[in-house]
Design a protein around this motif. Structure first.
Motif, PDB file in Angstrom:
ATOM      1  N   MET A 230       6.444   9.735  -3.865  1.00  0.00           N
ATOM      2  CA  MET A 230       6.434   8.441  -4.536  1.00  0.00           C
ATOM      3  C   MET A 230       5.957   7.370  -3.567  1.00  0.00           C
ATOM      4  O   MET A 230       6.307   7.383  -2.380  1.00  0.00           O
ATOM      5  N   ALA A 231       5.159   6.437  -4.071  1.00  0.00           N
ATOM      6  CA  ALA A 231       4.690   5.307  -3.270  1.00  0.00           C
ATOM      7  C   ALA A 231       4.951   4.021  -4.040  1.00  0.00           C
ATOM      8  O   ALA A 231       4.839   3.980  -5.270  1.00  0.00           O
ATOM      9  N   THR A 232       5.325   2.960  -3.315  1.00  0.00           N
ATOM     10  CA  THR A 232       5.540   1.655  -3.923  1.00  0.00           C
ATOM     11  C   THR A 232       4.796   0.605  -3.109  1.00  0.00           C
ATOM     12  O   THR A 232       4.340   0.864  -1.994  1.00  0.00           O
ATOM     13  N   PHE A 233       4.674  -0.605  -3.669  1.00  0.00           N
ATOM     14  CA  PHE A 233       4.003  -1.693  -2.975  1.00  0.00           C
ATOM     15  C   PHE A 233       4.962  -2.352  -1.988  1.00  0.00           C
ATOM     16  O   PHE A 233       6.124  -2.607  -2.310  1.00  0.00           O
ATOM     17  N   GLY A 234       4.468  -2.642  -0.795  1.00  0.00           N
ATOM     18  CA  GLY A 234       5.300  -3.274   0.215  1.00  0.00           C
ATOM     19  C   GLY A 234       5.466  -4.767  -0.033  1.00  0.00           C
ATOM     20  O   GLY A 234       4.505  -5.461  -0.395  1.00  0.00           O
ATOM     21  N   ALA A 235       6.681  -5.261   0.138  1.00  0.00           N
ATOM     22  CA  ALA A 235       7.019  -6.689   0.055  1.00  0.00           C
ATOM     23  C   ALA A 235       6.456  -7.376  -1.189  1.00  0.00           C
ATOM     24  O   ALA A 235       5.776  -8.403  -1.093  1.00  0.00           O
ATOM     25  N   PRO A 236       6.722  -6.845  -2.392  1.00  0.00           N
ATOM     26  CA  PRO A 236       6.201  -7.488  -3.594  1.00  0.00           C
ATOM     27  C   PRO A 236       6.910  -8.819  -3.864  1.00  0.00           C
ATOM     28  O   PRO A 236       8.100  -8.976  -3.576  1.00  0.00           O
ATOM     29  N   ALA A 237       6.171  -9.782  -4.406  1.00  0.00           N
ATOM     30  CA  ALA A 237       6.746 -11.072  -4.779  1.00  0.00           C
ATOM     31  C   ALA A 237       6.663 -11.274  -6.282  1.00  0.00           C
ATOM     32  O   ALA A 237       6.943 -12.359  -6.781  1.00  0.00           O
ATOM     33  N   ASP A 238       6.275 -10.245  -6.997  1.00  0.00           N
ATOM     34  CA  ASP A 238       6.130 -10.293  -8.447  1.00  0.00           C
ATOM     35  C   ASP A 238       7.023  -9.212  -9.051  1.00  0.00           C
ATOM     36  O   ASP A 238       7.061  -8.077  -8.552  1.00  0.00           O
ATOM     37  N   VAL A 239       7.751  -9.539 -10.124  1.00  0.00           N
ATOM     38  CA  VAL A 239       8.683  -8.595 -10.741  1.00  0.00           C
ATOM     39  C   VAL A 239       7.959  -7.331 -11.187  1.00  0.00           C
ATOM     40  O   VAL A 239       8.397  -6.210 -10.915  1.00  0.00           O
ATOM     41  N   THR A 240       6.835  -7.505 -11.871  1.00  0.00           N
ATOM     42  CA  THR A 240       6.089  -6.353 -12.376  1.00  0.00           C
ATOM     43  C   THR A 240       5.663  -5.436 -11.238  1.00  0.00           C
ATOM     44  O   THR A 240       5.837  -4.213 -11.299  1.00  0.00           O
ATOM     45  N   LEU A 241       5.127  -6.030 -10.186  1.00  0.00           N
ATOM     46  CA  LEU A 241       4.652  -5.234  -9.051  1.00  0.00           C
ATOM     47  C   LEU A 241       5.813  -4.517  -8.352  1.00  0.00           C
ATOM     48  O   LEU A 241       5.677  -3.367  -7.924  1.00  0.00           O
ATOM     49  N   ALA A 245       5.685   2.198  -9.469  1.00  0.00           N
ATOM     50  CA  ALA A 245       5.704   3.280  -8.486  1.00  0.00           C
ATOM     51  C   ALA A 245       4.569   4.236  -8.809  1.00  0.00           C
ATOM     52  O   ALA A 245       4.217   4.439  -9.977  1.00  0.00           O
ATOM     53  N   ILE A 246       3.980   4.814  -7.787  1.00  0.00           N
ATOM     54  CA  ILE A 246       2.895   5.787  -7.951  1.00  0.00           C
ATOM     55  C   ILE A 246       3.440   7.151  -7.549  1.00  0.00           C
ATOM     56  O   ILE A 246       3.929   7.321  -6.426  1.00  0.00           O
ATOM     57  N   GLU A 247       3.381   8.097  -8.483  1.00  0.00           N
ATOM     58  CA  GLU A 247       3.822   9.456  -8.181  1.00  0.00           C
ATOM     59  C   GLU A 247       2.590  10.331  -8.018  1.00  0.00           C
ATOM     60  O   GLU A 247       1.756  10.435  -8.924  1.00  0.00           O
ATOM     61  N   LEU A 248       2.491  10.953  -6.856  1.00  0.00           N
ATOM     62  CA  LEU A 248       1.346  11.802  -6.511  1.00  0.00           C
ATOM     63  C   LEU A 248       1.811  13.251  -6.438  1.00  0.00           C
ATOM     64  O   LEU A 248       2.735  13.576  -5.690  1.00  0.00           O
ATOM     65  N   PHE A 249       1.157  14.113  -7.203  1.00  0.00           N
ATOM     66  CA  PHE A 249       1.506  15.533  -7.227  1.00  0.00           C
ATOM     67  C   PHE A 249       0.569  16.312  -6.310  1.00  0.00           C
ATOM     68  O   PHE A 249      -0.632  16.049  -6.260  1.00  0.00           O
ATOM     69  N   TYR A 250       1.153  17.305  -5.617  1.00  0.00           N
ATOM     70  CA  TYR A 250       0.394  18.139  -4.690  1.00  0.00           C
ATOM     71  C   TYR A 250       0.687  19.610  -4.968  1.00  0.00           C
ATOM     72  O   TYR A 250       1.804  19.960  -5.376  1.00  0.00           O
ATOM     73  N   PRO A 251      -0.308  20.480  -4.732  1.00  0.00           N
ATOM     74  CA  PRO A 251      -0.062  21.923  -4.909  1.00  0.00           C
ATOM     75  C   PRO A 251       0.850  22.453  -3.822  1.00  0.00           C
ATOM     76  O   PRO A 251       0.770  22.030  -2.667  1.00  0.00           O
TER      77      PRO A 251
END
Length: 267
Positions: A230-241, A245-251
């Motif tokens: 899982m990846a998220t945006f660092g230090a967001p100042a916006d509720v939506t942002l 979360a970005i979920e990346l799948f790997y084999p």
């Protein structure tokens, strides 16, 4: 005798402090205030300043959406904007998301919001969506419904019991950490889904894995095994942002990697 009732903001502060399992002394040290003053804020004997609420929110690690709620309860304007991804000033965010999703192909990747609704996915997500009925895809897919509904991915998971336990535990921990009523409703819904076949479907023995609970699902090409990060945006100042979360799948093995690389040609 003091008969004053706790203010709405004071009640929320006490709820968040209890949720974080902090004493008044613990929180006062984190927020650089006194336990006595914090007690006055929670009981309504003192009105919190906007700056104090911002400090306490940071010390309690309250999500931005709920920080706005706390400020409103105390009579202050929200501190954090809530935007749409379609807004002009979010163009750089949209571009970043599109770049990440496309660059991750031929492996699946998806962007989700705070309720685990799919905001955007790459073309490789078709490997997970294949055969899922329309009622689980409209108006938008939800990760937990897709994974645990008996008509969704659950019907193809060869380690459903493990995945179900992991997913429900993850969602419940998020519910307890945020107090989000919508997340709790989602947990109550998906935890009641029947398990296809009444128990964990049988499958071939699994080789040792560095990932405790990978996704193992049956396809016409054979059993594929994947894990995700899982990846998220660092230090967001916006509720939506802050809620994306970005979920990346790997084999997990060479067979799965080869199958995913071949998927666009065979689909």
């Amino acid at each position: 005798m003091d008969t004053r009732q706790p203010s709405p903001a004071g009640t929320l502060l006490r709820e968040w402090r209890s949720r974080r399992r902090l004493s008044q002394l613990d929180l006062s040290l984190l927020a650089d205030t006194s336990a006595r003053h914090l007690s006055y804020l929670e009981t309504g004997r003192a009105k919190p300043s906007r700056a104090m609420l911002v400090r306490l929110s940071a010390a309690l690690d309250i999500p931005l959406r709920e920080r706005n709620t706390l400020l409103l309860a105390a009579g202050y304007a929200p501190a954090y904007r809530e935007s749409s991804l379609d807004d002009g000033y979010m163009a750089s965010v949209r571009s970043a998301l599109e770049t990440m999703l496309t660059a991750h192909e031929p492996y699946p990747a998806v962007v989700v919001d705070r309720l685990w609704n799919v905001v955007q996915g790459n073309r490789a997500m078709a490997v997970l969506m294949e055969g899922v009925p329309a009622h689980l895809l409209e108006p938008c897919p939800n990760v937990f419904r897709l994974a645990l509904h008996p008509e969704g991915l659950a019907a193809r998971l060869s380690n459903l019991g493990e995945v179900r336990e992991l997913f429900l535990d993850r969602l419940l921990r998020q519910v307890n950490a945020t107090g989000d009523a919508d997340l709790r409703a989602l947990y109550e819904e998906v935890s009641r889904y029947p398990v296809p076949g009444g128990d964990e479907p049988g499958g071939s023995p699994h080789r040792p894995s560095p990932i405790q609970v990978p996704l193992r699902f049956r396809t016409p090409f054979g059993e594929l095994a994947m894990f995700s990060t899982m990846a998220t945006f660092g230090a967001p100042a916006d509720v939506t942002l802050s809620e994306l979360a970005i979920e990346l799948f790997y084999p997990l093995d060479d067979f799965t990697a080869a199958a995913l690389r071949a998927w666009p040609d065979s689909a």
